[in-house]
Design a protein around this motif. Sequence first.
Motif, PDB file in Angstrom:
ATOM      1  N   LEU A   1       0.825  -1.199   0.000  1.00 18.37           N
ATOM      2  CA  LEU A   1       0.000   0.000   0.000  1.00 18.37           C
ATOM      3  C   LEU A   1       0.861   1.251   0.000  1.00 18.37           C
ATOM      4  CD1 LEU A   1      -2.801  -0.847   2.602  1.00 18.37           C
ATOM      5  CD2 LEU A   1      -2.879  -1.059   0.100  1.00 18.37           C
ATOM      6  N   ASP A   2       0.451   2.239  -0.782  1.00 19.84           N
ATOM      7  CA  ASP A   2       1.101   3.549  -0.784  1.00 19.84           C
ATOM      8  C   ASP A   2       0.775   4.212   0.553  1.00 19.84           C
ATOM      9  OD1 ASP A   2       1.683   6.359  -1.258  1.00 19.84           O
ATOM     10  OD2 ASP A   2       1.634   5.907  -3.390  1.00 19.84           O
ATOM     11  N   THR A   3       1.765   4.810   1.192  1.00 23.93           N
ATOM     12  CA  THR A   3       1.528   5.456   2.489  1.00 23.93           C
ATOM     13  C   THR A   3       0.787   6.781   2.352  1.00 23.93           C
ATOM     14  OG1 THR A   3       3.703   6.517   2.463  1.00 23.93           O
ATOM     15  CG2 THR A   3       3.520   4.390   3.598  1.00 23.93           C
ATOM     16  N   ARG A   4       0.763   7.335   1.148  1.00 24.72           N
ATOM     17  CA  ARG A   4      -0.003   8.557   0.870  1.00 24.72           C
ATOM     18  C   ARG A   4      -0.898   8.289  -0.337  1.00 24.72           C
ATOM     19  NH1 ARG A   4       4.708  12.322  -0.114  1.00 24.72           N
ATOM     20  NH2 ARG A   4       3.303  12.740  -1.812  1.00 24.72           N
ATOM     21  N   PRO A   5      -1.926   7.464  -0.145  1.00 25.80           N
ATOM     22  CA  PRO A   5      -2.728   7.014  -1.281  1.00 25.80           C
ATOM     23  C   PRO A   5      -3.575   8.121  -1.899  1.00 25.80           C
ATOM     24  CG  PRO A   5      -3.774   6.343   0.758  1.00 25.80           C
ATOM     25  CD  PRO A   5      -2.438   6.953   1.129  1.00 25.80           C
ATOM     26  N   VAL A   6      -3.761   8.020  -3.213  1.00 30.02           N
ATOM     27  CA  VAL A   6      -4.737   8.874  -3.896  1.00 30.02           C
ATOM     28  C   VAL A   6      -6.116   8.502  -3.358  1.00 30.02           C
ATOM     29  CG1 VAL A   6      -5.780   9.461  -6.115  1.00 30.02           C
ATOM     30  CG2 VAL A   6      -3.305   9.145  -5.949  1.00 30.02           C
ATOM     31  N   PHE A   7      -6.399   7.195  -3.310  1.00 32.83           N
ATOM     32  CA  PHE A   7      -7.593   6.650  -2.674  1.00 32.83           C
ATOM     33  C   PHE A   7      -7.145   5.444  -1.866  1.00 32.83           C
ATOM     34  CE2 PHE A   7      -9.446   8.353  -6.708  1.00 32.83           C
ATOM     35  CZ  PHE A   7     -10.144   9.413  -6.128  1.00 32.83           C
ATOM     36  N   LYS A   8      -7.865   5.115  -0.807  1.00 34.73           N
ATOM     37  CA  LYS A   8      -7.520   3.949   0.010  1.00 34.73           C
ATOM     38  C   LYS A   8      -7.500   2.704  -0.857  1.00 34.73           C
ATOM     39  CE  LYS A   8      -9.177   6.081   4.182  1.00 34.73           C
ATOM     40  NZ  LYS A   8     -10.214   6.147   5.203  1.00 34.73           N
ATOM     41  N   GLY A   9      -6.450   1.917  -0.701  1.00 36.82           N
ATOM     42  CA  GLY A   9      -6.257   0.732  -1.527  1.00 36.82           C
ATOM     43  C   GLY A   9      -5.280   0.971  -2.670  1.00 36.82           C
ATOM     44  N   HIS A  10      -4.728   2.173  -2.767  1.00 42.96           N
ATOM     45  CA  HIS A  10      -3.708   2.530  -3.774  1.00 42.96           C
ATOM     46  C   HIS A  10      -2.482   1.670  -3.503  1.00 42.96           C
ATOM     47  CE1 HIS A  10      -1.195   6.206  -5.416  1.00 42.96           C
ATOM     48  NE2 HIS A  10      -0.667   5.044  -5.797  1.00 42.96           N
ATOM     49  N   VAL A  11      -2.096   0.883  -4.482  1.00 42.97           N
ATOM     50  CA  VAL A  11      -0.993  -0.073  -4.349  1.00 42.97           C
ATOM     51  C   VAL A  11       0.179   0.367  -5.221  1.00 42.97           C
ATOM     52  CG1 VAL A  11      -0.309  -2.476  -4.808  1.00 42.97           C
ATOM     53  CG2 VAL A  11      -2.549  -1.990  -3.850  1.00 42.97           C
ATOM     54  N   LEU A  12       1.385   0.137  -4.724  1.00 39.73           N
ATOM     55  CA  LEU A  12       2.607   0.330  -5.505  1.00 39.73           C
ATOM     56  C   LEU A  12       3.190  -1.043  -5.794  1.00 39.73           C
ATOM     57  CD1 LEU A  12       4.268   3.251  -3.518  1.00 39.73           C
ATOM     58  CD2 LEU A  12       2.865   3.388  -5.582  1.00 39.73           C
ATOM     59  N   VAL A  13       3.589  -1.257  -7.029  1.00 38.23           N
ATOM     60  CA  VAL A  13       4.229  -2.507  -7.437  1.00 38.23           C
ATOM     61  C   VAL A  13       5.655  -2.154  -7.834  1.00 38.23           C
ATOM     62  CG1 VAL A  13       4.134  -4.498  -8.977  1.00 38.23           C
ATOM     63  CG2 VAL A  13       2.008  -3.327  -8.323  1.00 38.23           C
ATOM     64  N   VAL A  14       6.632  -2.848  -7.247  1.00 32.30           N
ATOM     65  CA  VAL A  14       8.040  -2.561  -7.532  1.00 32.30           C
ATOM     66  C   VAL A  14       8.768  -3.846  -7.910  1.00 32.30           C
ATOM     67  CG1 VAL A  14       8.059  -0.632  -5.902  1.00 32.30           C
ATOM     68  CG2 VAL A  14       8.880  -2.852  -5.145  1.00 32.30           C
TER      69      VAL A  14
END
Length: 140
Positions: free
Chosen positions: A29-42
Amino acid sequence: MSGCVFCGIVAGEVPAFRVVDEPDGVAFLDTRPVFKGHVLVVPRAHLVTLDELPADALPGYFRLVQRLAVAVETGLGAGGTFVAMNNRVSQSVAHLHTHVVPRTKGDGLRGFFWPRTRYTDDAEAHRYADRIAGASPATG
């Protein structure tokens, strides 16, 4: 890479709300999400931009991004997703990452990320297309 927060997350040294951890990459999860549930894939390796991702890693990495887009939609009951990647400009962490943002109709995201413009005419559009095509490496 020392000092890279995403490398720290991949290594398990930096806490994160992990969604997936597998050979093709890590999603959290992104710690500063655009919307809750915003995921980062790396990707697991420290790479800064998309052009650094080895060709043989592309299928696995983008399959993972694709799976996460479906999982965000299904798991959150979202109407869709916004999938995006910045290369250098607006890249808040210098480690390749793909955003998977849940979307719902009327969520207010329209126009949020960038202004839109138009080509003066078809000739200008053709010139831009030709410049990009001329700079594109051949596939083989």
